[in-house]
Design a protein around this motif. Structure first.
Motif, mmCIF file in Angstrom:
data_model
loop_
_atom_site.group_PDB
_atom_site.id
_atom_site.type_symbol
_atom_site.label_atom_id
_atom_site.label_comp_id
_atom_site.label_asym_id
_atom_site.label_seq_id
_atom_site.Cartn_x
_atom_site.Cartn_y
_atom_site.Cartn_z
ATOM 1 N N UNK A 143 39.649 67.995 11.961
ATOM 2 C CA UNK A 143 40.244 66.869 12.162
ATOM 3 C C UNK A 143 41.168 66.611 10.932
ATOM 4 N N UNK A 144 41.254 67.424 9.798
ATOM 5 C CA UNK A 144 41.800 67.322 8.634
ATOM 6 C C UNK A 144 43.479 67.998 9.056
ATOM 7 N N UNK A 145 43.418 68.702 9.896
ATOM 8 C CA UNK A 145 44.659 69.515 10.313
ATOM 9 C C UNK A 145 45.905 68.400 10.375
ATOM 10 N N UNK A 146 46.865 68.785 9.880
ATOM 11 C CA UNK A 146 48.068 67.788 9.931
ATOM 12 C C UNK A 146 48.247 67.442 11.175
ATOM 13 N N UNK A 147 48.156 68.399 12.493
ATOM 14 C CA UNK A 147 48.337 67.776 13.743
ATOM 15 C C UNK A 147 47.801 66.841 13.917
ATOM 16 N N UNK A 148 46.179 66.686 13.843
ATOM 17 C CA UNK A 148 45.305 65.706 14.070
ATOM 18 C C UNK A 148 45.656 64.550 13.359
ATOM 19 N N UNK A 149 46.078 64.474 11.953
ATOM 20 C CA UNK A 149 46.279 63.499 11.111
ATOM 21 C C UNK A 149 47.296 62.491 11.744
ATOM 22 N N UNK A 150 48.441 63.352 12.372
ATOM 23 C CA UNK A 150 49.703 62.734 13.109
ATOM 24 C C UNK A 150 49.038 62.095 14.395
ATOM 25 N N UNK A 151 48.384 62.987 15.118
ATOM 26 C CA UNK A 151 47.892 62.586 16.402
ATOM 27 C C UNK A 151 47.078 61.287 16.662
#
Ligand code: NOJ
Length: 564
Positions: free
Chosen positions: A107-115
């Motif tokens: 959940x700390x991946x930039x994709x998820x932070x954006x998502x």
């Protein structure tokens, strides 16, 4: 005839980097630690190293929650260390495969932070979101670790799916942009020269869009996601696409971890003409000692059931042009000596050698999990607070708080099944911290490290280590171990496992005693006219065999017969 690919003749050694060897004294195994121990692996004779995830990760699930696929986890080292490891391993003729974890990210991946910022964010559709149904999660699925598989993001009023921890949101493979990102990151590592991938829970990447409730099994609180997420409608399409766009461009090996996959389903993944994966890890033998609460139980396997599982897979893969992976254990499973043999001091080494023989004489690619070559056992930590693994902690909580089972019972099942049994540091010597680290290890060593350690096995020619070394040498020397047809001999026998491997010219007879009793094993009629020559055993067996063979407790022997 087609040339046999290298991965069919190879033996893989699995390294759990955090627990392998700590070179910088911070208590955590690292890449420099692996570099320091490469000669040990050369001595053992393995061909390929599989490293559990080494990418940047918050370590909620020990690296299976990745926040950056292009960087090395700082606890383990940096990219220069990895480059050095790959180069040095290759110089020593060791190949390296990495873990590809792309069913989910952290959940700390930039994709998820954006998502999770908004429904209109361009990364939103990288993950699987659903609106609440009657103010509840969209269906009853539970995650593999026990809680709900859905977590609500109140800012955007949607649930996201996570088949594992809530910190491991599932990627949306339906989105071609996601697939392209994955193919790109795969190319990044393959272009560095790695030799393949072990693909984490790859059978779960395609979800049935209906998202129907699943049945409640194993006394769980939530429904099972298997019918809706395992071997889903587009999984084979995705893997063929991945194969076409990436895998086929490189001379590599692939092994998919495929929970909830039958032999029939596995032939689709692995049949050479399907152009998906080379082999898969199935779980059928891992399920033989599940009890009414699932994995965490005190039930023991039955030998006839184990033989049936291995035989189904041996026959099924051979018939359909597939290929088996062979394993007793990995970082998610108990130690095989404890689980399928015995920890008893007087038989432990014999049992370890016997189990190794039964597995390594089958058709497929054997995987040795670190420490197996020492005959390592499970561990019994005093308190639940000594455990690190997220699954173990959640099970303890569930058993004691929700199921009202006693703490003693919960601990008994943890002693048998916790993933931490496999994750205790490799005991390199009888010195402090098992010679694993000059600092305080991130997880306690197995207290029996003074009896079971690398220094000790290397100083004893009769050790489990040197026995494994010979099993590996035999696979390299005798083509029948790679190509011979498998035939089970005594399906109902609960004490003895015997099977044949056969080619046009030769027959291999493999036998193992799974008990503490002496056993007399009859050879099949087809062999009694021939004279078999002993090629390996864990006791002083006769050099040749005729009609019968006596096996001591946990005894094992392999004889080679030449057809006249
Ligand atoms: C399977 C891995 O082997 C296990 O360790 C991990 O927890 C799950 N997949 C989630 O990635």
């Amino acid at each position: 005839m087609n040339k046999i690919p290298w991965w069919k003749k190879s033996v893989v050694y699995q390294i759990y980097p955090k627990s392998f060897y700590d070179a910088n004294g911070d208590g955590i195994g690292d890449l420099q630690g692996i570099i320091k121990k490469l000669d040990y692996l050369v001595e053992l004779g393995v061909d390929v190293l599989w490293l559990n995830p080494i990418y940047r990760s918050p370590q909620v699930d020990n690296g299976y929650d990745i926040s950056n696929y292009h960087e090395i986890e700082p606890e383990l080292g940096n990219m220069a260390d990895f480059n050095e490891l790959l180069k040095k391993a290759h110089e020593k003729n060791l190949k390296i495969i990495l873990d590809l974890v792309v069913n989910h990210t952290s959940d700390q991946h930039p994709w998820f932070k954006q998502a999770k910022k908004s429904k209109s964010n361009s990364y939103h559709d990288y993950y699987i979101w659903k609106a609440p149904v009657d103010q509840h999660a969209p269906n009853n699925w539970g995650s593999s670790f026990g809680d709900s598989a859905w977590t609500y993001e109140k800012d955007i009023a949607e649930y996201y799916l996570h088949l594992f921890a809530k910190e491991q949101p599932d990627l949306n493979w339906e989105n071609k942009k996601v697939r392209n990102e994955i193919y790109n990151l795969m190319r990044f590592w393959l272009d560095k020269g790695i030799d393949g991938f072990r693909m984490d829970v790859i059978s779960l990447i395609s979800k049935d869009p209906a998202y129907l409730d699943g049945p409640i099994i194993q006394n769980k609180k939530y429904g099972s996601y298997y019918a809706g997420a395992a071997n889903g409608p587009r999984v084979h399409e995705y893997l063929r696409e991945m194969n076409h766009e990436v895998l086929t461009q490189y001379d590599i090996m692939t092994v998919g971890e495929t929970p909830h996959t039958t032999v029939e389903e596995a032939t689709k993944y692995t049949a050479a003409h399907n152009h998906e994966l080379n082999m898969v890890f199935h779980f059928d033998h891992m399920h033989l000692d599940y009890g009414k609460n699932g994995k965490f139980s005190t039930k023991r396997f039955s030998l006839s059931a184990l033989k049936q599982v291995f035989t189904n897979w041996q026959e099924g893969m051979a018939q359909h042009d597939g290929w088996n992976s062979l394993y007793w254990s990995n970082h998610d499973q108990a130690r095989p000596v404890t689980r399928f043999g015995t920890d008893k001091h007087e038989y432990r080494e014999a049992a370890a050698k016997m189990l190794g023989t039964i597995l390594h004489m089958q058709q497929g690619t054997p995987f040795i999990f670190e420490g197996e070559e020492l005959g390592m056992t499970n561990t019994r930590f005093k308190s639940i607070s000594d455990y690190n693994d997220i699954e173990t902690k959640l099970i303890y909580k569930d058993f004691t708080e929700n199921k009202h089972l006693s703490a003693d019972y919960a601990m008994e099942t943890i002693y048998l099944k916790s993933r931490d049994n496999a994750r205790t540091p490799v005991p390199w010597s009888a010195e402090d911290n098992a010679g694993f680290s000059a600092g305080k290890p991130w997880i306690l060593p197995n207290p029996n490290y003074e009896q079971i350690n690398v220094e000790k096995v290397l100083s004893d020619r009769n050790s489990v280590f040197y026995y494994y070394k010979r099993l590996i040498e035999l696979r390299h020397k005798l083509p029948i171990i790679t190509t011979g047809k498998y035939c089970l001999l005594n399906p109902q026998d609960e004490d003895n496992y015997s099977f044949l491997r056969e080619t046009d010219d030769e027959i291999l007879f493999v036998t193992g005693n799974f008990t503490e009793k002496k056993l007399v094993v009859d050879l099949p009629d087809s062999l009694t006219e021939l004279e078999g020559k002993l090629i390996i055993s864990n006791f002083s067996a006769l050099g040749t065999v005729l009609k019968q063979l006596e096996l001591p407790a946990y005894g094992t022997a392999v004889y080679l017969f030449t057809k006249s």
